[in-house]
Design a protein around this motif. Structure first.
Motif, PDB file in Angstrom:
ATOM      1  N   PRO A  57      -1.691  -9.604  -3.053  1.00  0.00           N
ATOM      2  CA  PRO A  57      -1.538 -10.612  -3.913  1.00  0.00           C
ATOM      3  C   PRO A  57      -2.613 -11.799  -3.683  1.00  0.00           C
ATOM      4  O   PRO A  57      -3.538 -11.600  -2.606  1.00  0.00           O
ATOM      5  CB  PRO A  57      -0.255 -11.434  -3.373  1.00  0.00           C
ATOM      6  N   PRO A  58      -2.897 -12.827  -4.548  1.00  0.00           N
ATOM      7  CA  PRO A  58      -3.692 -13.843  -4.405  1.00  0.00           C
ATOM      8  C   PRO A  58      -3.373 -14.657  -3.252  1.00  0.00           C
ATOM      9  O   PRO A  58      -2.127 -14.564  -2.785  1.00  0.00           O
ATOM     10  CB  PRO A  58      -3.593 -14.893  -5.623  1.00  0.00           C
ATOM     11  N   PRO A  59      -4.204 -15.262  -2.343  1.00  0.00           N
ATOM     12  CA  PRO A  59      -3.762 -16.044  -1.147  1.00  0.00           C
ATOM     13  C   PRO A  59      -2.941 -17.103  -1.725  1.00  0.00           C
ATOM     14  O   PRO A  59      -3.111 -17.774  -2.786  1.00  0.00           O
ATOM     15  CB  PRO A  59      -5.114 -16.535  -0.625  1.00  0.00           C
ATOM     16  N   GLY A  60      -1.790 -17.521  -0.802  1.00  0.00           N
ATOM     17  CA  GLY A  60      -1.025 -18.629  -1.180  1.00  0.00           C
ATOM     18  C   GLY A  60       0.129 -18.166  -2.225  1.00  0.00           C
ATOM     19  O   GLY A  60       1.029 -19.156  -2.270  1.00  0.00           O
ATOM     20  N   GLU A  61       0.040 -17.013  -2.679  1.00  0.00           N
ATOM     21  CA  GLU A  61       1.057 -16.893  -3.675  1.00  0.00           C
ATOM     22  C   GLU A  61       2.367 -15.995  -2.921  1.00  0.00           C
ATOM     23  O   GLU A  61       2.224 -15.208  -1.995  1.00  0.00           O
ATOM     24  CB  GLU A  61       0.698 -15.855  -4.769  1.00  0.00           C
ATOM     25  N   THR A  62       3.698 -16.507  -3.460  1.00  0.00           N
ATOM     26  CA  THR A  62       4.842 -15.879  -2.755  1.00  0.00           C
ATOM     27  C   THR A  62       4.819 -14.375  -3.514  1.00  0.00           C
ATOM     28  O   THR A  62       4.764 -14.364  -4.712  1.00  0.00           O
ATOM     29  CB  THR A  62       6.036 -16.499  -2.955  1.00  0.00           C
ATOM     30  N   ALA A  63       5.031 -13.287  -2.808  1.00  0.00           N
ATOM     31  CA  ALA A  63       5.104 -11.954  -3.509  1.00  0.00           C
ATOM     32  C   ALA A  63       6.266 -11.867  -4.567  1.00  0.00           C
ATOM     33  O   ALA A  63       7.582 -11.916  -3.966  1.00  0.00           O
ATOM     34  CB  ALA A  63       5.170 -10.848  -2.470  1.00  0.00           C
ATOM     35  N   ASP A  64       6.131 -12.168  -5.805  1.00  0.00           N
ATOM     36  CA  ASP A  64       6.979 -12.114  -6.716  1.00  0.00           C
ATOM     37  C   ASP A  64       6.837 -10.829  -7.661  1.00  0.00           C
ATOM     38  O   ASP A  64       6.106 -10.079  -7.599  1.00  0.00           O
ATOM     39  CB  ASP A  64       7.281 -13.545  -7.385  1.00  0.00           C
ATOM     40  N   THR A  65       7.532 -10.976  -8.868  1.00  0.00           N
ATOM     41  CA  THR A  65       7.393  -9.949  -9.841  1.00  0.00           C
ATOM     42  C   THR A  65       6.081  -9.684 -10.271  1.00  0.00           C
ATOM     43  O   THR A  65       5.353  -8.517 -10.437  1.00  0.00           O
ATOM     44  CB  THR A  65       8.276 -10.329 -10.933  1.00  0.00           C
ATOM     45  N   LEU A  91      -1.733   4.452   2.346  1.00  0.00           N
ATOM     46  CA  LEU A  91      -0.677   3.496   3.247  1.00  0.00           C
ATOM     47  C   LEU A  91      -0.482   2.141   2.726  1.00  0.00           C
ATOM     48  O   LEU A  91      -0.742   1.715   1.807  1.00  0.00           O
ATOM     49  CB  LEU A  91      -1.461   3.580   4.817  1.00  0.00           C
ATOM     50  N   ALA A  92       0.718   1.626   3.143  1.00  0.00           N
ATOM     51  CA  ALA A  92       1.309   0.478   2.597  1.00  0.00           C
ATOM     52  C   ALA A  92       1.618  -0.345   3.603  1.00  0.00           C
ATOM     53  O   ALA A  92       1.902   0.034   4.797  1.00  0.00           O
ATOM     54  CB  ALA A  92       2.345   0.334   1.655  1.00  0.00           C
ATOM     55  N   CYS A  93       1.520  -1.726   3.732  1.00  0.00           N
ATOM     56  CA  CYS A  93       1.771  -2.554   4.696  1.00  0.00           C
ATOM     57  C   CYS A  93       2.633  -3.838   4.633  1.00  0.00           C
ATOM     58  O   CYS A  93       2.085  -4.610   3.492  1.00  0.00           O
ATOM     59  CB  CYS A  93       0.452  -2.864   5.455  1.00  0.00           C
ATOM     60  N   ASP A  94       3.682  -4.199   5.185  1.00  0.00           N
ATOM     61  CA  ASP A  94       4.284  -5.330   4.994  1.00  0.00           C
ATOM     62  C   ASP A  94       4.271  -6.207   5.920  1.00  0.00           C
ATOM     63  O   ASP A  94       4.979  -7.235   6.064  1.00  0.00           O
ATOM     64  CB  ASP A  94       5.846  -5.072   4.478  1.00  0.00           C
ATOM     65  N   VAL A  98      -1.364  -8.721   9.510  1.00  0.00           N
ATOM     66  CA  VAL A  98      -2.851  -8.017   9.304  1.00  0.00           C
ATOM     67  C   VAL A  98      -3.757  -8.828   8.368  1.00  0.00           C
ATOM     68  O   VAL A  98      -5.062  -9.270   8.724  1.00  0.00           O
ATOM     69  CB  VAL A  98      -2.576  -6.694   8.620  1.00  0.00           C
ATOM     70  N   ILE A  99      -3.443  -9.266   7.289  1.00  0.00           N
ATOM     71  CA  ILE A  99      -4.266  -9.865   6.335  1.00  0.00           C
ATOM     72  C   ILE A  99      -3.367 -11.291   5.601  1.00  0.00           C
ATOM     73  O   ILE A  99      -4.178 -11.522   4.688  1.00  0.00           O
ATOM     74  CB  ILE A  99      -4.936  -9.175   5.167  1.00  0.00           C
ATOM     75  N   GLY A 100      -2.336 -11.562   6.065  1.00  0.00           N
ATOM     76  CA  GLY A 100      -1.705 -12.752   5.369  1.00  0.00           C
ATOM     77  C   GLY A 100      -0.710 -12.120   4.532  1.00  0.00           C
ATOM     78  O   GLY A 100      -0.078 -13.163   3.682  1.00  0.00           O
ATOM     79  N   SER A 101      -0.521 -10.878   4.106  1.00  0.00           N
ATOM     80  CA  SER A 101       0.498 -10.559   2.807  1.00  0.00           C
ATOM     81  C   SER A 101       0.666  -9.242   3.041  1.00  0.00           C
ATOM     82  O   SER A 101       0.020  -8.474   3.620  1.00  0.00           O
ATOM     83  CB  SER A 101      -0.678 -10.931   1.505  1.00  0.00           C
ATOM     84  N   ASP A 102       1.439  -8.558   2.036  1.00  0.00           N
ATOM     85  CA  ASP A 102       1.613  -7.172   1.750  1.00  0.00           C
ATOM     86  C   ASP A 102       0.344  -6.788   1.085  1.00  0.00           C
ATOM     87  O   ASP A 102      -0.308  -7.441   0.564  1.00  0.00           O
ATOM     88  CB  ASP A 102       2.937  -7.126   0.648  1.00  0.00           C
ATOM     89  N   PHE A 103       0.172  -5.495   1.518  1.00  0.00           N
ATOM     90  CA  PHE A 103      -1.208  -4.860   0.840  1.00  0.00           C
ATOM     91  C   PHE A 103      -0.923  -3.331   0.863  1.00  0.00           C
ATOM     92  O   PHE A 103      -0.285  -2.777   1.712  1.00  0.00           O
ATOM     93  CB  PHE A 103      -2.571  -5.179   1.373  1.00  0.00           C
TER      94      PHE A 103
END
Length: 368
Positions: A57-65, A91-94, A98-103
């Motif tokens: 996600p963009p930095p600063g955004e809460t993971a939403d829809t 792979l997926a990471c929550d 690691v980088i400040g967000s899901d990816f």
């Protein structure tokens, strides 16, 4: 891109350590930001001899829809063994350390995304026709997925999807109007919203839907000669377009396949069309000779899915209404000083133009 922004996107040391743990150590690597796209961020990673893509996600955004990359990973991974072409997910990471967000990480494919123009190798009339056919055939494959069988049975609530779409975008517009109507009003857009509420289909087919299916969210196979039957290298222009991947699944859910078709059609130009409502963001090369018309695309989708595109004016108007809703939210962000995107102030006039287009569809003045 400023160095500060890149540093907010990725902690290189932490990311490299994570990739080493999961993919193995390499002697060299390179990470760069992909500049295209307006929602989730995309990073290209050269990892030894492998070419990878990271979505976050963009930095600063809460993971939403709108920015749920793990949702995107889930559906992409679930489709791996279906007829729907998707990149291989790795792979997926929550873990936000690691980088400040899901990816998530997927393979990088080589090919053409038809965003700015028509590749020279597709300029032949028979290739132009194939582009539309591949686009529609792949959409039909998405809608034909047995979502229960691939583990997506709880991926959404298909019943009532279309009504929820009308309601949601009406609320988005109301939020934007709180600020934008002090500058100018768009009464036609309110008329369109009322018409959609009055005519929303009570029932619809249930299917996996992409949510943002259009020409620049798919990739066509790589350029370069393949070998012909007689052993000589085949010129790239001889190769018919082949759709090799569908991207940007963040809005995917279980819902109404006709809404996907209506959205795709809202971006597809016919030679007979009026000037576009947002010329700066409109791709027009499919107006050229050889490209399928919207009517032909609909007929092919109906043939491939066994469904009818009932209530076509509703679904096409809904798509343009949603585009107007996005534009109006952009305009509010500009008026509040929350964006320096040069496109956003243009929404003062572009949104009313979209509203007029939706009204033309409703009135039958912009037919398929």
């Amino acid at each position: 891109m400023s160095e500060n922004y890149y540093e907010r996107l990725v902690d290189e040391d932490a990311l490299v350590a994570h990739l080493e743990d999961h993919l193995g150590a390499v002697d060299d690597y390179e990470i760069e930001r992909h500049q295209e796209g307006h929602s989730n961020e995309t990073l290209f990673v050269s990892w030894g001899g492998r070419e990878l893509v990271i979505r976050r996600p963009p930095p600063g955004e809460t993971a939403d829809t709108a920015h749920d990359v793990l949702r995107e990973h889930r559906v992409t991974a679930a489709l791996a063994d279906t007829d729907v072409p998707v990149p291989e997910t790795l792979l997926a990471c929550d873990d936000h350390d690691v980088i400040g967000s899901d990816f998530y990480v997927m393979e990088r494919l080589e090919g053409d995304v038809l965003r700015e123009g028509e590749p020279e190798r597709f300029a032949a009339p028979e290739h132009r026709e194939k582009i539309g056919e591949e686009l529609v055939d792949t959409l039909a494959k998405i809608h034909d997925v047995d979502y229960e069988a691939v583990g997506l049975g709880e991926f959404g609530r298909p019943a009532g999807y279309t009504q929820r779409q009308v309601d949601r975008w009406g609320k988005q517009l109301s939020w934007a109007f709180e600020i934008t109507e002090d500058e100018r009003e768009v009464p036609v857009l309110r008329e369109v919203g009322d018409w959609l509420q009055e005519t929303v289909p009570e029932d619809h087919p249930h299917a996996l839907v992409h949510g943002d299916y259009k020409l620049d969210n798919v990739m066509f196979g790589p350029s370069g000669g393949r070998e012909s039957p007689n052993g000589r290298a085949r010129d790239a222009r001889e190769q018919p377009p082949e759709l090799i991947a569908v991207f940007d699944w963040e809005m995917a859910t279980l819902g109404d396949p006709r809404a996907d078709l209506g959205w795709m059609l809202s971006y597809w130009r016919d030679a007979k069309d009026l000037e576009p409502s947002i010329p700066e963001l409109t791709t027009r090369f499919m107006e050229r000779e050889g490209y399928s018309s919207r009517t032909e695309l609909v007929a092919r989708w109906e043939d491939r899915t066994g469904l009818e595109f009932e209530h076509e004016r509703f679904y096409r108007a809904l798509a343009v209404y949603k585009l107007a809703g996005l534009g109006e939210m952009f305009y509010r962000r500009y008026l509040e000083g929350n964006s320096d995107n040069p496109m956003y102030p243009k929404m003062e006039h572009r949104v009313p133009a979209l509203a007029d287009r939706a009204k033309r569809i409703i009135d039958g003045d912009e037919p398929l």
